[in-house]
Structures are given as C-alpha cells and as structure tokens.
Design a protein around this motif. Structure first.
Motif, short mmCIF file in Angstrom:
data_model
loop_
_atom_site.label_atom_id
_atom_site.label_comp_id
_atom_site.label_asym_id
_atom_site.label_seq_id
_atom_site.Cartn_x
_atom_site.Cartn_y
_atom_site.Cartn_z
N VAL A 491 0.85 -1.19 0.00
CA VAL A 491 0.00 0.00 0.00
C VAL A 491 0.89 1.25 0.00
CG1 VAL A 491 -1.76 1.27 1.28
CG2 VAL A 491 -1.83 -1.23 1.20
N PRO A 492 0.59 2.24 -0.84
CA PRO A 492 1.44 3.43 -0.92
C PRO A 492 1.52 4.20 0.40
CG PRO A 492 0.00 3.29 -2.84
CD PRO A 492 -0.47 2.26 -1.87
N ILE A 493 2.66 4.86 0.59
CA ILE A 493 2.89 5.78 1.70
C ILE A 493 3.23 7.13 1.08
CG2 ILE A 493 4.34 6.37 3.69
CD1 ILE A 493 4.87 3.36 4.02
N GLY A 494 2.62 8.18 1.55
CA GLY A 494 2.84 9.49 0.97
C GLY A 494 3.26 10.54 1.98
N ALA A 495 3.72 11.64 1.47
CA ALA A 495 4.06 12.81 2.27
C ALA A 495 3.16 13.96 1.89
CB ALA A 495 5.53 13.20 2.07
N ILE A 496 2.96 14.87 2.83
CA ILE A 496 2.21 16.11 2.57
C ILE A 496 3.09 17.27 3.02
CG2 ILE A 496 0.13 17.46 3.00
CD1 ILE A 496 -1.28 14.89 3.81
N LEU A 497 3.25 18.26 2.17
CA LEU A 497 3.95 19.49 2.51
C LEU A 497 2.97 20.65 2.46
CD1 LEU A 497 7.31 19.24 0.50
CD2 LEU A 497 6.92 18.69 2.90
N GLY A 498 3.06 21.53 3.45
CA GLY A 498 2.26 22.74 3.46
C GLY A 498 3.11 23.94 3.10
N GLY A 499 2.49 24.91 2.45
CA GLY A 499 3.23 26.09 2.00
C GLY A 499 2.59 27.39 2.44
N GLN A 500 3.27 28.47 2.12
CA GLN A 500 2.78 29.81 2.43
C GLN A 500 1.72 30.23 1.41
OE1 GLN A 500 5.98 32.57 3.82
NE2 GLN A 500 7.34 30.95 3.12
N PRO A 501 1.02 31.32 1.65
CA PRO A 501 -0.04 31.73 0.73
C PRO A 501 0.45 31.82 -0.72
CG PRO A 501 -0.09 33.08 2.71
CD PRO A 501 1.14 32.25 2.80
N TYR A 502 -0.27 31.18 -1.63
CA TYR A 502 -0.03 31.22 -3.07
C TYR A 502 1.33 30.62 -3.46
CZ TYR A 502 -3.64 34.59 -2.03
OH TYR A 502 -4.77 35.19 -1.52
N ALA A 503 1.89 29.77 -2.60
CA ALA A 503 3.22 29.20 -2.84
C ALA A 503 3.14 27.85 -3.52
CB ALA A 503 3.99 29.10 -1.53
N GLU A 504 2.18 27.65 -4.39
CA GLU A 504 2.10 26.39 -5.14
C GLU A 504 3.36 26.15 -5.95
OE1 GLU A 504 -1.97 27.82 -4.20
OE2 GLU A 504 -0.30 28.75 -5.29
N ASP A 505 3.99 27.23 -6.45
CA ASP A 505 5.22 27.05 -7.22
C ASP A 505 6.34 26.47 -6.37
OD1 ASP A 505 5.38 29.40 -5.72
OD2 ASP A 505 6.30 30.59 -7.32
N ARG A 506 6.47 26.93 -5.14
CA ARG A 506 7.49 26.40 -4.24
C ARG A 506 7.22 24.92 -3.93
NH1 ARG A 506 12.31 28.38 -1.78
NH2 ARG A 506 11.28 30.34 -1.24
N LEU A 507 5.98 24.60 -3.62
CA LEU A 507 5.64 23.22 -3.30
C LEU A 507 5.91 22.29 -4.49
CD1 LEU A 507 2.28 23.81 -1.40
CD2 LEU A 507 4.45 23.12 -0.39
N LEU A 508 5.56 22.73 -5.68
CA LEU A 508 5.80 21.92 -6.87
C LEU A 508 7.29 21.72 -7.11
CD1 LEU A 508 3.06 23.47 -9.16
CD2 LEU A 508 3.29 21.01 -8.68
N SER A 509 8.08 22.75 -6.83
CA SER A 509 9.52 22.62 -7.05
C SER A 509 10.13 21.59 -6.12
CB SER A 509 10.21 23.98 -6.87
OG SER A 509 10.28 24.36 -5.50
N VAL A 510 9.64 21.51 -4.88
CA VAL A 510 10.16 20.52 -3.93
C VAL A 510 9.78 19.11 -4.37
CG1 VAL A 510 10.07 19.71 -1.55
CG2 VAL A 510 10.14 22.17 -2.02
N ALA A 511 8.51 18.92 -4.73
CA ALA A 511 8.07 17.60 -5.18
C ALA A 511 8.80 17.17 -6.44
CB ALA A 511 6.56 17.61 -5.42
N ALA A 512 9.01 18.10 -7.37
CA ALA A 512 9.71 17.77 -8.61
C ALA A 512 11.15 17.36 -8.35
CB ALA A 512 9.66 18.95 -9.57
N ALA A 513 11.82 18.05 -7.42
CA ALA A 513 13.20 17.69 -7.09
C ALA A 513 13.25 16.30 -6.48
CB ALA A 513 13.79 18.73 -6.14
#
Length: 563
Positions: A491-513
């Motif tokens: 069964v998959p195990i996942g992570a969740i990261l929270g970001g600052q307001p409108y920081a979807e770009d930052r969150l995507l960059s971390v997941a992509a790396a």
C-alpha cells in the motif's frame, strides 16, 4: 527528466506579504454568511429540471502560457508501448509530434474502463461516445497545449453541461447542469476531454459510497480488498488515475480529500490556496474551506492541470484580486547544474516534532524522504515547533465551525426531507443547530491559528511537513501530496507538505526535485486479477458487499463525519 536551466524568477512566497493573506482571510470569514448566496446550488429535490438562477456559462479563454516546451517530455522507453502508462507530459509530447492522435489515447483508456471498471467502481458515469467525438474534433483543431486531447476524470460535484451532476446524493440525483463549472470549462478550452464523472463520498463527506453508506470505489492498489481506505471523498478520481482509467483528474478538498487519496494511491495532488481556483459551478460543502485541485501522476502533470484551472473568475469573489498565477510548469521542472540536480530555489523544509519518530513503516519512509531531500544541494532541513496551543486550535472544539457553513446553503433541503442526506444527515443537523456564539468563536480561533502558523512556523522555513491535511485546510493554505514509499503489504505511503499563501510554485519545485531522485511516482498497481464480470455478476458482487462487514461505513466512520 528534462534538464532545465535556472529560472531567475523568484518564488511567489518571496514576493508577497504573508500578513495580507491573514487580512483577506479575516474579511472572508466576516462576510461568509453574506456572500454564501453566491454559491449556486441545484434546485430542490424533486425539481430535477431546476437550474441555478445564473445559467450563463463561465467566460474562459485559452491560456498560451501552458504551451511551453517544459510541459512536454518524450515518454520513457519502458512506457512507450502503453499509452495509458504515460503522464500528461508524455502523452502531450506524443500528440504534439503526431505519434498518436487523441482518439487513440481516449480509446486506450476506454478499453481499460471496459475491462476493469466493474472492479474499481471509479466512475459514476462514463461518457464514451462524447469522449470519442471530442477526441476526433480536437484532432482537426489547432494545437492547444499540453492538455490537447488528454482524457480526464471529473469528480461528480463539478457541473458538466448536459451531463448529470449528482454529488453522489439523493438530493441531486436528477440534476443536469446547463453549463460547465469554471474549472471544467478551463480544462476543456485547453483541449481536455471529459472521459467521465467519478464516484465520490455523498456530498463530499466520506470515502466513495452510495448515499446509504454502501462502499463502492476501491483502492486501485488493493482492488480485491475494499477494507483498504482509498482516501477521502475524491476517491473515484484517485482510483481512475491510479488504475490508469484516465490520464489525470480533478477533485475537491475540505478536510483532506485531495491529499489523502493521493497519498493512499501513489499520486501527486495539489490543494491550492483558497481562491486560487474558482469554486463556481461546484456543489459546495464548506464555503471557506472547499478547494478544487488536481490529482495527477507526478509534479509536472499536477502543474499542468493546476495552471489550466487557476486564475480569477468573475463568478467567484474569492478568486479575484489575487497575485497572478506564476509559471507552475517551470516550477515543476527539475533544475540541473550540468548533470547535477539542485533545488530550483534555495528551500528550507520545516520538520515538526515527532514527524519521523518511531519504528513504523510510515516513520521509516518519512526518514528516508527527509534524507533524500537533505542530500539535494540548496535544500535545508530545519526543526520548527508546533505553534502555541496547536492541539486546541486544530481540535474538534473549533474545527466543528465548518458544519454551519456546510448546512446554511442546504437549509431548504434540511427543512424539506432529511432522508435526502443519507448516512451523513447527523452532521448536517449538527451544523444547523450550532449557535452563533460558537460559530463566531470558531472563526476567531481560525484566524489565531493562521496568525501563529505564519509567524511561528514560516518565520524559519519555506515549506513544512504535515502529518494531517486538516490544519492547513482550516486556514486555506496550499498543500501538496506525493508518494514516498510503500508498506510491506504494497500500500502506498505518501508525504504532505504545506506552503505559504499562493506558494504552489514552491511546493511543486520541492516535489519535482524529490521525484527526480526517486521512482515511487513511476510505479503503477497491478491490474485486477480477473477479467471484468458480466453485469449480473457485478450486481451480485455489489449485493454481497452490501451485506458484508465491510460493505458499509462503520459506526466509527459515520461518527467521523461530525468531528
């Protein structure tokens, strides 16, 4: 992975005042009761032909920013022979280079639906004929970007013109919208093809069941074991994408229904900042906490989907006056210095106390995830504290103020026939009966929680690990979920990261790396062991499930609806 040069643009969280978001949230909370009327509900139960008072379709236009080179990736050699294995980015490359036409891609997914849908039960309705027709039309039109000809799964609380939108509820079982939800219209104008409407929790309250609590959709990773939780109310979309019945899909989140099914089914899902994506044309659950967003196979696909969906909408005041949507596709493209991977932007990942403690498989996967991130240049792990009174502010004492927001627009239904709410009726009544004092106190607590998150967590980090989606759901901050491993049972195990307001770009960059140095996101579940049963066999199986110990929600799961 594509090797990209350094993007000189700063992430959005470096350009904004966090306190401005606090002020905006306060204003939204203060005016919630006055503005909730802007949420269009279908007509009362029994008036199947009734439509919202505003029957004009949302005005959407083609977004040329989507059509960038970074959005396209040649398929992996190992996946070249199976179109349903491709990410959006890979399928888009094949379509753009005339290696495949949209109708071939659609038909590949329809073939899998025919073979496996009776096991997965991911869809409420499959629009096979309409999807093939749309694919043929897109084949003769100018290229519209990476979503051109891509088959998508749409959660059944999004309005779809001429197609039933039931929110899996007795209340709206005959409702047929006269127009698409803004999010759906934006995806379609970019070339997306609606493959079907997906099963969901009744009125988005639980994992996917029938309104009476009978379990339907299964986790694609354990299709013969319905006791494995497939996630929150966006279950059908998650199972469709994970089971390769659709390229990607969209869901909604109020209390974890994008991040939870993404984690449960090895997907990458984004719950954006409140207002970043319009809620117009979506059957509501909670006015200040509903968030539309994508469930995809990797960070690049999630960025493509979100970039198409995001932006201001005159039909939703929450989406107006926000910072412009940055180039999320670039943000989700790994950055290299020569052959060496680096973070796109120097990033501090905040780690909360106890996040990776213990001997469980989840704790071990979290430790491995943090170690992988720490090894990437320009990524730093920092310890951050829980904000003051964290347990109190995120607990049920204040969290229950969402229930009156849920009940208020549904009061005509509550007054007419309680049976329409099915198994979740208790929570709707609880919301209707909560006093004004409790609601006001809860709104104040929410603002205090947001203030402390911004000051006591994000003063020392850029993103923060999460053990639950709920705290950030409460305050409207963005989150991203992505796979980091598997349990011994597969069964998959996942992570969740929270970001600052409108920081979807930052969150995507971390997941992509992270996805550039791991392969969890490339793994797909095995197909169900048996061929699709006949309709009679499928009906018998559903009947048996209804009488089994796992065929319905447990008492504990029903109780969770009011927590």
């Amino acid at each position: 992975m594509t090797k990209a040069s350094t993007d000189v643009q700063l992430p959005l969280d470096r350009l904004l005042d966090r306190r401005a978001f606090l002020a905006r949230t306060a204003a939204l909370a203060a005016t919630a009761t006055a503005t909730v009327g802007t949420v269009a509900l279908p007509g009362l139960a029994g008036l199947a032909s009734a439509a919202p008072s505003d029957t004009s379709a949302p005005a959407v236009t083609f977004n040329p920013e989507l059509d960038r080179g970074a959005a396209y990736n040649k398929p992996r050699e190992s996946a070249m022979s199976d179109p349903t294995e491709w990410t959006i980015s890979e399928a888009a490359w094949m379509i753009r280079h005339n290696k495949i036409v949209p109708v071939e891609l659609v038909q590949a997914y329809l073939d899998r639906i025919v073979a496996y849908e009776s096991t997965y039960q991911a869809f409420n309705v499959v629009l096979a004929e309409a999807a093939v027709k749309a694919a043929r039309q897109w084949a003769n039109r100018p290229h519209r970007g990476p979503l051109h000809g891509i088959p998508l799964a749409i959660k059944d609380n999004y309005f779809t013109e001429g197609v039933p939108t039931t929110a899996n509820s007795y209340l709206f079982q005959d409702f047929v919208p006269p127009y698409d939800a803004t999010s759906v219209a934006k995806l379609v104008v970019q070339g997306g093809i609606v493959l079907g409407k997906t099963q969901m929790g009744p009125l988005a309250t639980t994992r996917a069941t029938l309104p009476n609590g009978q379990v339907t959709t299964v986790n694609a990773w354990t299709p013969t074991n319905p006791s494995t939780n497939p996630g929150g109310s966006s279950t059908g979309t998650a199972t469709a994408v994970a089971g390769r019945l659709a390229s990607s899909g969209i869901g909604t989140q109020t209390g974890g229904s994008i991040t939870s099914p993404s984690n449960a089914q090895n997907l990458t899902g984004i719950r954006p900042t409140m207002g970043r994506v319009s809620l117009a044309g979506i059957v509501p659950l909670t006015y200040t906490r509903d968030h539309p967003g994508p469930l995809a196979r990797d960070a690049k696909d999630a960025a493509i989907m979100l970039m198409a969906m995001a932006g201001p909408d005159p039909a939703d005041p929450r989406s107006q006056g926000l910072p412009p949507v940055p180039n999320l596709i670039n943000a989700a493209t790994p950055r290299y210095d020569g052959d060496n991977l680096r973070m796109r932007w120097k990033t501090r990942i905040g780690v909360l106390p106890g996040y990776a403690d213990g001997s469980s498989e989840t704790a071990a996967a979290r430790r491995a995830f943090l170690a992988e991130m720490a090894a990437i240049p320009e990524c730093e792990l920092v310890e951050v504290p829980f904000p003051d009174e964290w347990s109190l502010l995120t607990g049920s004492a204040f969290n229950n103020v969402r229930l009156p927001e849920r009940s208020e627009p549904f009061m005509p239904y509550l007054r007419s026939d309680l049976r329409g709410f099915g198994v979740s009726v208790t929570s709707w009544l609880q919301g209707a009966l909560l006093g004004a004092n409790g609601w006001v106190t809860g709104q104040r607590a929410k603002l205090l929680l947001l203030d402390r998150i911004l000051d006591q967590i994000f003063s020392s980090c850029d993103v923060v690990v999460q053990t639950s989606p709920v705290p950030f759901d409460i305050v409207g901050l963005p989150e991203i979920a992505f796979p980091i491993g598997f349990s011994g049972g597969g069964v998959p195990i996942g992570a969740i990261l929270g970001g600052q307001p409108y920081a979807e770009d930052r969150l995507l960059s971390v997941a992509a790396a992270y996805q550039a140095v791991t392969d969890w996101h490339w793994r797909r579940p095995a197909d169900p062991p048996a061929a699709a049963p006949s309709p009679a066999e499928a009906a018998a199986a559903r009947s048996a499930a209804a009488t089994s110990s796992r065929g319905r929600l447990t008492a504990e799961e029903v109780a969770e609806l009011t927590q």
